[in-house]
Design a protein around this motif. Structure first.
Motif, PDB file in Angstrom:
ATOM      1  N   LEU A   1      -2.627  -6.109  -7.010  1.00  0.00           N
ATOM      2  CA  LEU A   1      -3.540  -5.854  -5.897  1.00  0.00           C
ATOM      3  C   LEU A   1      -4.993  -6.046  -6.319  1.00  0.00           C
ATOM      4  O   LEU A   1      -5.860  -6.328  -5.487  1.00  0.00           O
ATOM      5  CB  LEU A   1      -3.327  -4.437  -5.359  1.00  0.00           C
ATOM      6  CG  LEU A   1      -2.018  -4.260  -4.602  1.00  0.00           C
ATOM      7  CD1 LEU A   1      -1.740  -2.781  -4.343  1.00  0.00           C
ATOM      8  CD2 LEU A   1      -2.038  -5.025  -3.293  1.00  0.00           C
ATOM      9  N   VAL A   2      -5.275  -5.863  -7.600  1.00  0.00           N
ATOM     10  CA  VAL A   2      -6.590  -6.181  -8.162  1.00  0.00           C
ATOM     11  C   VAL A   2      -6.397  -7.332  -9.135  1.00  0.00           C
ATOM     12  O   VAL A   2      -5.467  -7.318  -9.944  1.00  0.00           O
ATOM     13  CB  VAL A   2      -7.202  -4.957  -8.879  1.00  0.00           C
ATOM     14  CG1 VAL A   2      -8.423  -5.369  -9.706  1.00  0.00           C
ATOM     15  CG2 VAL A   2      -7.586  -3.890  -7.871  1.00  0.00           C
TER      16      VAL A   2
ATOM     17  N   LEU B   1     -10.932  -8.247  -5.665  1.00  0.00           N
ATOM     18  CA  LEU B   1      -9.846  -8.154  -4.702  1.00  0.00           C
ATOM     19  C   LEU B   1      -9.705  -9.488  -3.988  1.00  0.00           C
ATOM     20  O   LEU B   1     -10.699 -10.149  -3.684  1.00  0.00           O
ATOM     21  CB  LEU B   1     -10.133  -7.085  -3.643  1.00  0.00           C
ATOM     22  CG  LEU B   1     -10.205  -5.625  -4.088  1.00  0.00           C
ATOM     23  CD1 LEU B   1     -10.619  -4.741  -2.914  1.00  0.00           C
ATOM     24  CD2 LEU B   1      -8.869  -5.156  -4.633  1.00  0.00           C
TER      25      LEU B   1
ATOM     26  N   LEU C   1      -3.332  -0.975 -10.674  1.00  0.00           N
ATOM     27  CA  LEU C   1      -3.556  -1.898  -9.564  1.00  0.00           C
ATOM     28  C   LEU C   1      -3.530  -3.349 -10.040  1.00  0.00           C
ATOM     29  O   LEU C   1      -3.109  -4.246  -9.296  1.00  0.00           O
ATOM     30  CB  LEU C   1      -4.886  -1.588  -8.881  1.00  0.00           C
ATOM     31  CG  LEU C   1      -4.956  -0.251  -8.132  1.00  0.00           C
ATOM     32  CD1 LEU C   1      -6.338  -0.043  -7.533  1.00  0.00           C
ATOM     33  CD2 LEU C   1      -3.889  -0.187  -7.040  1.00  0.00           C
TER      34      LEU C   1
ATOM     35  N   TYR D   1       0.834  -1.210   0.000  1.00  0.00           N
ATOM     36  CA  TYR D   1       0.000   0.000   0.000  1.00  0.00           C
ATOM     37  C   TYR D   1       0.862   1.251   0.000  1.00  0.00           C
ATOM     38  O   TYR D   1       0.548   2.236  -0.682  1.00  0.00           O
ATOM     39  CB  TYR D   1      -0.913  -0.025   1.233  1.00  0.00           C
ATOM     40  CG  TYR D   1      -2.001   1.015   1.227  1.00  0.00           C
ATOM     41  CD1 TYR D   1      -3.076   0.937   0.347  1.00  0.00           C
ATOM     42  CD2 TYR D   1      -1.980   2.084   2.118  1.00  0.00           C
ATOM     43  CE1 TYR D   1      -4.087   1.880   0.351  1.00  0.00           C
ATOM     44  CE2 TYR D   1      -2.984   3.042   2.134  1.00  0.00           C
ATOM     45  CZ  TYR D   1      -4.029   2.929   1.243  1.00  0.00           C
ATOM     46  OH  TYR D   1      -5.027   3.872   1.252  1.00  0.00           O
TER      47      TYR D   1
ATOM     48  N   LEU E   1      -8.024   1.851  -4.677  1.00  0.00           N
ATOM     49  CA  LEU E   1      -7.986   0.571  -3.977  1.00  0.00           C
ATOM     50  C   LEU E   1      -8.974   0.551  -2.816  1.00  0.00           C
ATOM     51  O   LEU E   1      -9.742  -0.401  -2.662  1.00  0.00           O
ATOM     52  CB  LEU E   1      -6.579   0.285  -3.462  1.00  0.00           C
ATOM     53  CG  LEU E   1      -6.428  -1.065  -2.759  1.00  0.00           C
ATOM     54  CD1 LEU E   1      -6.639  -2.210  -3.741  1.00  0.00           C
ATOM     55  CD2 LEU E   1      -5.074  -1.190  -2.072  1.00  0.00           C
TER      56      LEU E   1
ATOM     57  N   GLU F   1      -3.901   5.759  -6.770  1.00  0.00           N
ATOM     58  CA  GLU F   1      -4.016   4.302  -6.652  1.00  0.00           C
ATOM     59  C   GLU F   1      -4.562   3.914  -5.284  1.00  0.00           C
ATOM     60  O   GLU F   1      -5.388   2.994  -5.170  1.00  0.00           O
ATOM     61  CB  GLU F   1      -2.653   3.645  -6.889  1.00  0.00           C
ATOM     62  CG  GLU F   1      -2.184   3.737  -8.339  1.00  0.00           C
ATOM     63  CD  GLU F   1      -0.730   3.356  -8.509  1.00  0.00           C
ATOM     64  OE1 GLU F   1      -0.313   3.151  -9.660  1.00  0.00           O
ATOM     65  OE2 GLU F   1       0.009   3.282  -7.487  1.00  0.00           O
TER      66      GLU F   1
ATOM     67  N   ALA G   1      -8.365  -2.947   2.570  1.00  0.00           N
ATOM     68  CA  ALA G   1      -8.969  -1.788   1.903  1.00  0.00           C
ATOM     69  C   ALA G   1     -10.209  -1.310   2.647  1.00  0.00           C
ATOM     70  O   ALA G   1     -10.477  -0.100   2.710  1.00  0.00           O
ATOM     71  CB  ALA G   1      -9.318  -2.144   0.460  1.00  0.00           C
TER      72      ALA G   1
END
Length: 804
Positions: free
Chosen positions: A321-322, A336, A316, A269, A280, A276, A344
């Motif tokens: 992260l995605v 996610l 992302l 993060y 997120l 971003e 998140a």
């Protein structure tokens, strides 16, 4: 001077490497055809460990040396000097490496991703024998790079109980190759933390549930496994709602970012740009998955214009992260990992944006539902591919619809959610989807909300009646439908009144209600409503043996839906016409209609209709004596019913299987399946059951049939399905219970009337023959039909003649 020939700094592995055997085989091949391979994935997915094992596998192919360089703590501007120092090179890197066949492993490139890309570009261009293996949350984007997305560990148990490519890597108590990669890793690390830990039949499903909840993420699984020294597996599962606090006991010697689950996600993060981070945390508003359109509608706002959402979403995805999770209705689907979403959600709660995000989430879904309603409105003439996309889109987003309704309930404002559900009424009923909206609809309707228009409340109440009807709760269905109709009439809502009257006709079958439903549907100008009304009339004609009336009705339904290009409606009509043809003995026409109906549903999830077509084709094949074809079709129908969780459908399919295996001569299994079907539907045996039991009694005897019946009635749905598909039989015999035969279920008077029906007498003629009123004769005939499970007098006559 660097000693290339014998230099290698691969670290020793601290513990057993578990799983990923097939991944390694694929990567070894990639390393032989690509000079730049980047292992991409979320933090904790196991990129570094996989890279070390891969480097060891391909090391012999690189006699010039294998070097591992850790970059996680590097600052910008330090990369080239740091790499040179690690390799012991004082001069130019490219010149020193030269043409040697060597492997450079760059681990955790994220902090200096741009510099890594430039370094790799320069070295690969100047050193023809060099290969680069990198690990990063995002690609380097250098020429010739092969990006390999590191998947989570498999959680599902290997098919057939064998580990296949995932076997090996564990000691005792692991279950060996019979377990999934994730479970094997958990067992290996749990055994290291507590040597007496064993995987048992009781703990196996809990460990699997734990690994699923942790997304198959190796770091999270290892941290959880370490906790078995103080907690049971059940306690771990129960405490996963607070996973970041629970999984905070990593090894002291591990890198700081891997000592706790929070640290791993925190590290990712902190590397994000402000936009971003905004995106997120805002995607946490989605409970399951989303599309780009939804992301733009829900996540744009202060600090993140709508036109920037796609760019940041790409970032992302690149940073792992995605996750890109396939496609739905021609659109990319994103999600996610549960661990990332939990993090998140915390960020979203702290931001103060959550309420606004939840509102936008509900509004966006309601707007999509409104678009669907407009697409099927009278006069819209929307093409089927567009309708099909809506159907598949909402089927994939059912979790989001439920989440939006839950939020409306929580804040006590039901209007938008009620509109969302009523706009989707055709997707919520009649197609076998498990959208599970009945309970949510109850809670929405129970809220004190005077601002909800009476017409909307009326339509929502009628929808609740439709859901009750689909579930078989006729009492609740009737109450809700009548209550909703009253509200719609009071509000002068013609559409709601038409819908409610059609549902009431489906419930009662009264001729005047059927006529009124058709009149209101035609008056509304809504051809879909007219099709439903015609279909209802046709169904009752079929049920009561009025085959010409049923055929005319289904032909009307087919004509209307061909004009609308509505594949679901056309399929429904074909199924009805197939049933009429089969009842009439025209098996070729029945087969043709079933095949036509099935062909229309290939790209849409209308499970009940697909199952009806498959089961119908199985019955036709059985009628024709083609047992192999019947078995194939019944198998497809039963598997689909099981996978869709259609309990009533499973029971009906088991009845068909009982007839099939009886025809095949397996009378034991026929009795078991017939008993399971009757028990699952909480019904009494009918004439179809008797057709299975009669040959079984003849071949096995009453005592054995009674024992088998008791065993079959005690089976769960899962056991009964296994009995049908795999031949699995109950383990423990039970006390015999004799199923009641049809002959003994009819009273003496009813048997007498059945004989008169077989002679062709009408109700009035029967009344004259027995000196009773026509009403009494009609009541006896209705009782006979009910007890025998028949719908026509012809069936009664055939049953009587067969028993003479």
């Amino acid at each position: 001077m660097l000693r290339f020939a014998d230099f290698s700094d691969l670290p020793a592995e601290p513990n057993a490497f578990v799983g990923r055997e097939s991944d390694l085989d694929e990567l070894v091949h990639l390393m032989r055809v690509s000079r730049a391979v980047t292992l991409c994935g979320a933090g904790g997915i196991g990129k570094t460990r996989l890279a070390m094992r891969l480097a060891a596998r391909v090391g012999p192919d690189h006699p010039g040396g294998v070097w591992v360089i850790e970059l996680a703590d590097l600052e910008k501007g330090e990369l080239r000097g740091y790499v040179a120092a690690a390799l012991g090179i004082a001069g130019d890197l490219a010149e020193s490496i030269g043409g040697r066949r060597a492997l450079l492993v760059l681990d955790n490139c994220e902090p200096v991703i741009g510099e890594c890309a430039e370094l790799c570009r320069d070295l690969l261009g100047a050193c023809p024998g060099l290969t680069v293996l990198a690990t990063s949350r995002e690609p380097l984007r250098v020429p010739g790079e092969t990006v390999w997305r590191v998947p989570p560990l498999s959680v599902d148990r290997p098919a057939g109980g064998s580990g296949g490519g995932s076997a090996g890597g564990l000691g005792s108590g692991s279950g060996g190759g019979e377990e999934s990669e994730a479970v094997r890793l958990f067992v290996a690390r749990a055994t290291a933390a507590r040597p007496d830990f064993e995987l048992t039949d009781e703990s196996r499903p809990l460990v699997t549930e734990l690994c699923q909840a942790l997304d198959g993420l190796p770091l999270a699984i290892e941290l959880a496994a370490a906790m078995v020294r103080v907690l049971s597996v059940r306690q771990l599962v129960e405490r996963l709602d607070d996973r970041f606090r629970l999984l905070a006991g990593g090894a002291r010697t591990a890198p700081a970012r891997h000592r706790t689950l929070r640290a791993a996600v925190d590290w990712s993060y902190r590397l994000l740009s402000p936009q971003e981070r905004l995106l997120l945390r805002r995607t946490a508003a989605f409970r399951s998955s989303w599309t780009l359109d939804l992301a733009e509608a829900v996540c744009s706002g202060p600090g993140l214009p709508e036109e920037d959402v796609l760019l940041r979403l790409c970032d992302l995805v690149d940073k792992s992260l995605v996750a890109l999770d396939g496609e739905i209705a021609g659109q990319a689907r994103y999600r996610l990992l549960e661990t990332v979403r939990d993090y998140a959600l915390e960020q979203l709660a702290e931001s103060g944006e959550e309420t606004e995000l939840r509102r936008r989430h509900l509004t966006a879904l309601a707007a999509m539902a409104s678009g669907f309603k407009e697409a099927i409105a009278p006069g819209a003439r929307t093409s089927w591919p567009v309708i099909e996309r809506y159907v598949n889109l909402f089927d994939a987003l059912k979790v989001e619809v439920g989440s939006a309704c839950d939020w409306s309930i929580a804040i006590g404002l039901p209007e938008t959610a009620l509109g969302l559900l009523t706009d989707l009424r055709y997707l919520l009923v009649g197609s076998g989807r498990k959208l599970d909206m009945a309970e949510r609809l109850d809670r929405l309707l129970a809220l004190e909300a005077p601002q909800v228009p009476a017409a909307l409340r009326g339509q929502a109440t009628i929808l609740r009646g439709e859901l009750a009807l689909a579930a078989g709760d006729l009492e609740l269905a009737t109450w809700c439908t009548r209550a909703g109709l009253d509200l719609c009439r009071a509000a002068d809502d013609a559409y709601g009144e038409a819908v409610g009257t059609i549902v009431l006709a489906q419930l009662t079958g009264k001729p005047d209600t059927l006529a009124r439903a058709l009149e209101l549907a035609r008056r509304s100008g809504d051809l879909i409503l007219e099709s439903l009304a015609q279909g209802t009339r046709a169904q009752f004609g079929l049920h009561h043996g009025r085959l010409r009336e049923a055929q005319r009705g289904f032909e009307e339904v087919l004509a209307i839906n061909e004009g609308l290009d509505n594949h679901v409606g056309r399929s429904y009509a074909h199924i009805g016409l197939a049933q009429v043809a089969r009842r009439s003995g025209d098996l070729a026409t029945a087969k043709r209609h079933y095949e036509s109906g099935l062909g229309l549903l290939r790209h849409v999830d209308a499970r009940q209709q697909i199952v009806s077509c498959l089961a119908g084709l199985g019955k036709v094949a059985l009628d024709q004596g083609d047992l192999a074809e019947a078995r194939a079709r019944f198998t497809e129908a039963l598997v689909l019913s099981r996978d869709a969780g259609l309990r009533a459908g499973i029971a009906r399919r088991l009845e068909e299987w009982a007839v099939l295996v009886s025809a095949e001569g397996d009378h034991r299994r026929a009795v078991l399946l017939a008993a399971a079907s009757v028990a699952l539907r909480s019904r009494q045996p009918d004439a179809r059951t008797e057709d299975v039991l009669r040959p079984a009694r003849s071949g096995l005897g009453e005592a054995v049939v009674g024992m088998l019946w008791s065993e079959g009635a005690g089976m769960t749905a899962e056991q009964a399905v296994a009995c049908a598909l795999d031949g699995a039989l109950p383990e423990r015999p039970m006390e015999p219970v004799m199923p009641v035969s049809q002959d003994s279920r009819l009273t003496a008077r009813e048997r007498e009337i059945a004989e008169l029906i077989a002679r062709g007498l009408s109700n009035r003629a029967i009344a004259d023959e027995l000196v009773i009123s026509p009403a009494t004769a009609a009541r006896h005939v209705a009782n006979i039909l009910s007890k025998l499970g028949f719908s026509t007098r012809t069936q009664i006559a055939a049953w009587v003649i067969e028993r003479r």
